[in-house]
Design a protein around this motif. Structure first.
Motif: not given
Length: 485
Positions: A207-211, A252-254, A261-262, A267-274
Motif C-alpha cells: 500500500x505504501x508503494x501504491x502512493x 506506525x504505518x507512517x 518508502x516515499x 519522493x522524500x520532498x513530498x509533504x505527508x499530512x496525517x
C-alpha cells in the motif's frame, strides 16, 4: 587576545542586530498615502464581490468604548499562507465534461483566474475512487500484489484533463495534494473497499508503494504532486470507500512504511499530512503521531475537516488552536468541507455561505495555513455519487439546461481566495464586538488584506484601525467584506 575577540564578537552581534532591525523596519507596513478598497457581498442585494467604496485613513489615537473597531497590528505576524482551493473529484470532472465549451471556460475562469474569478491556488484530488465517483475502482487488477498492473488510465478520460485545464487557467503551478479513501479490497480486513475495514498488516508495504506509483504516474502525465494525506477520514466507517486507522496504526504505518518508502523512491520532498478528519479528535491524533520522533519526522502537518457537527454540537474551532499551541512546528491544513444533504431549494441559502466565512476566519486565526473545499462542481442532483451521498458545491451545473449555478458559498470563499495570495503572512487582528469576525494577511506585494464578516441582522458601522490610523466603514447585515490597502 580573548578579551579582544569577545569584544569583537559583541560588536559584530550588535551590528548584525542593528542591520536586522533596520531591515525589519524597512519592510514594516505603513498606511501612509494608502487608500482602502472595499469589496462587499451582502444578503438580499446584488452585491457579490463588488467594489463598493474607497476610503482614506485619518488619525485616531484612542477609540471610545462606543466605537466598534477592527484592530490590525502589522508588527505581529504569524503563519505563512499556502493557498485556498477545492477538490477535483471524478464527479466534478464528469459534470465538467458535459458543459459546452463556453461554459467550461466560464467555469475555469470562475475558480482559477484571479482577475475574472476567485483565484484558487490549492487543489485536492483522490487516489482512485471516492464516493464522488460513478463507481468504485482502483489502479490495479484485484489481487495484484506485484502492482505490475498499475495504471491511471481511468483518470485520463475526465479527471486529468480537468486538472490540466485548471493549471493552465491559473497560469502557474497549483499546490496539488491527493488522498486515498480506501486501499484495494484484497488488502483489507473486510475484503471490500466500502464500509470501513482496516489495512491488513501483510499489505502495508504494498500500500505504501501504491502512493508512490500514483505520484510518479501523475507527474509523468504532467501534473505536479505537492503532497499526500495518509487516509481520508480514518475513524469513519462509511457506506462508501473508507478504511479505519487508529492513531497508533496511522503512526506506525507512517514511520515504518509510508515515510521510508516515499524517501526510498525519491519522493522524500513530498509533504505527508496525517489525520485528514474532523476537528473533534485532531488533538488526540496529533499527540500520538507528533510525539513519536520517528513518525513526526515524516509528517509535514495535520489535515482536518468540519463535519464534527454531525453529532449535534458546534464547530470545535478551539481544537485547531490547541494543536497549533502543542505542536507549533507542524502545519495545519483544512482538507475538506462541504454543505451536506443536497436540496435544490437551498441553492441560495445564505447561511451556507456564512458557514464558510465563519470557518475560514476561525481556522486561519487559529493557525491554519491553507483551506480546501470539497467538490468544485456537482450536478443538479448534488452528484454524481455512487452511494447516494449527495452534497452541495460552491458551483453546480444543471446538465439539462447547461447553466452554471453560483451559490453564496462561492462568493464567501472568494472574499479570501481572490485577495490573499500564497506566501502572505497572517497579521494580528481583533474585533471589539462579537457581531463581527475578522482576519488579516499581508501579501508579498505589500498589500494588506482584511476580511470582515457581519454575522448580525443589522448594519454595523466600524473603524478599521491600524496603529493610530483609522477609517470608518459600513457593513450591511449578513455581509462579508474584503478590505485591500
Amino acid at each position: 587576545m580573548k578579551k579582544i575577540t569577545t569584544t569583537t564578537l559583541i560588536l559584530a552581534s550588535f551590528f548584525a542586530f542593528g542591520q536586522q532591525k533596520n531591515k525589519s523596519q524597512a519592510h514594516s507596513f505603513s498606511t501612509k498615502d494608502k487608500t482602502v478598497a472595499v469589496y462587499t457581498t451582502a444578503e438580499g442585494t446584488n452585491l457579490k464581490l463588488s467594489k463598493t467604496d474607497t476610503f482614506s485613513f485619518s488619525e485616531m489615537i484612542q477609540p471610545k468604548e462606543t466605537q466598534i473597531c477592527v484592530f490590525v497590528n502589522p508588527d505581529k505576524t504569524f503563519q505563512s499562507f499556502l493557498g485556498i482551493g477545492g477538490a477535483i473529484t471524478d464527479a466534478s470532472a464528469e459534470v465538467f465534461a458535459k458543459l459546452s465549451n463556453d461554459k467550461q471556460q466560464e467555469f475555469l475562469n470562475a475558480y482559477y483566474s484571479q482577475d475574472k474569478g476567485i483565484g484558487y491556488t490549492l487543489m485536492r484530488t483522490t487516489i482512485h475512487s471516492s464516493d464522488f465517483s460513478s463507481g468504485s475502482y482502483t489502479y490495479i487488477e484485484e489481487g495484484d500484489t506485484t502492482l505490475k498492473s498499475f495504471t491511471i488510465e481511468h483518470d485520463r478520460k475526465y479527471r486529468i484533463p480537468l486538472i490540466k485545464k485548471a493549471l493552465t487557467t491559473a497560469g502557474k503551478e497549483m499546490t496539488l495534494y491527493a488522498s486515498p479513501w480506501s486501499p484495494p479490497a484484497f488488502m483489507k480486513s473486510n475484503k471490500g473497499m466500502l464500509k470501513g475495514g482496516t489495512l491488513l498488516p501483510e499489505f502495508s508495504q504494498y500500500w505504501a508503494i501504491y502512493y508512490t506509483k500514483f505520484i510518479k504516474a501523475y507527474e509523468k502525465a504532467g501534473i505536479p504532486i505537492w503532497g499526500i494525506t495518509v487516509q481520508n477520514e480514518p475513524m469513519a466507517v462509511q457506506k462508501w470507500e473508507s478504511c479505519v486507522f487508529s492513531a497508533e496504526a496511522e503512526r506506525d504505518f507512517l514511520k515504518n512504511y509510508l515515510g521510508p518508502t516515499m524517501k526510498k523512491e525519491g519522493l522524500g520532498d513530498k509533504k505527508i499530512i496525517v489525520w485528514d478528519h474532523n476537528r473533534d479528535l485532531m488533538l488526540q491524533r496529533a499527540n500520538i503521531i507528533f510525539s513519536d520522533p520517528e513518525a513526526a519526522k515524516y509528517a509535514w502537518g495535520i489535515g482536518f475537516h468540519w463535519y464534527e457537527t454531525w453529532a449535534g454540537g458546534n464547530p470545535m474551532f478551539e481544537n485547531v488552536a490547541k494543536v497549533n499551541e502543542a505542536f507549533p512546528n507542524k502545519n495545519l491544513l483544512f482538507t475538506e468541507g462541504c454543505i451536506e444533504k443536497f436540496d435544490a431549494k437551498n441553492y441560495q441559502l445564505w447561511t451556507n455561505g456564512e458557514r464558510y466565512g465563519s470557518a475560514m476566519i476561525h481556522d486561519f486565526n487559529n493557525g491554519t495555513v491553507g483551506w480546501t473545499d470539497w467538490n468544485i462542481l456537482l450536478d443538479e442532483n448534488g452528484g454524481p455519487n455512487h452511494v447516494g451521498n449527495f452534497c452541495f458545491a460552491p458551483i453546480h451545473a444543471d446538465t439539462k439546461t447547461g447553466e452554471l449555478i453560483y451559490t453564496p458559498s462561492y462568493y464567501y470563499i472568494g472574499h479570501f481566495s481572490k485577495f490573499i495570495r500564497p506566501e502572505a503572512k497572517r497579521v494580528s487582528t481583533a474585533v471589539s464586538r462579537s457581531s463581527l469576525l475578522s482576519t488579516s494577511f499581508l501579501n508579498k506585494d505589500g498589500k494588506m488584506v482584511t476580511v470582515v464578516m457581519n454575522q448580525s441582522d443589522t448594519t454595523v458601522i466600524y473603524n478599521l484601525c491600524v496603529g493610530t490610523q483609522a477609517t470608518e466603514i459600513t457593513i450591511l447585515p449578513n455581509a462579508i467584506q474584503t478590505l485591500v490597502y
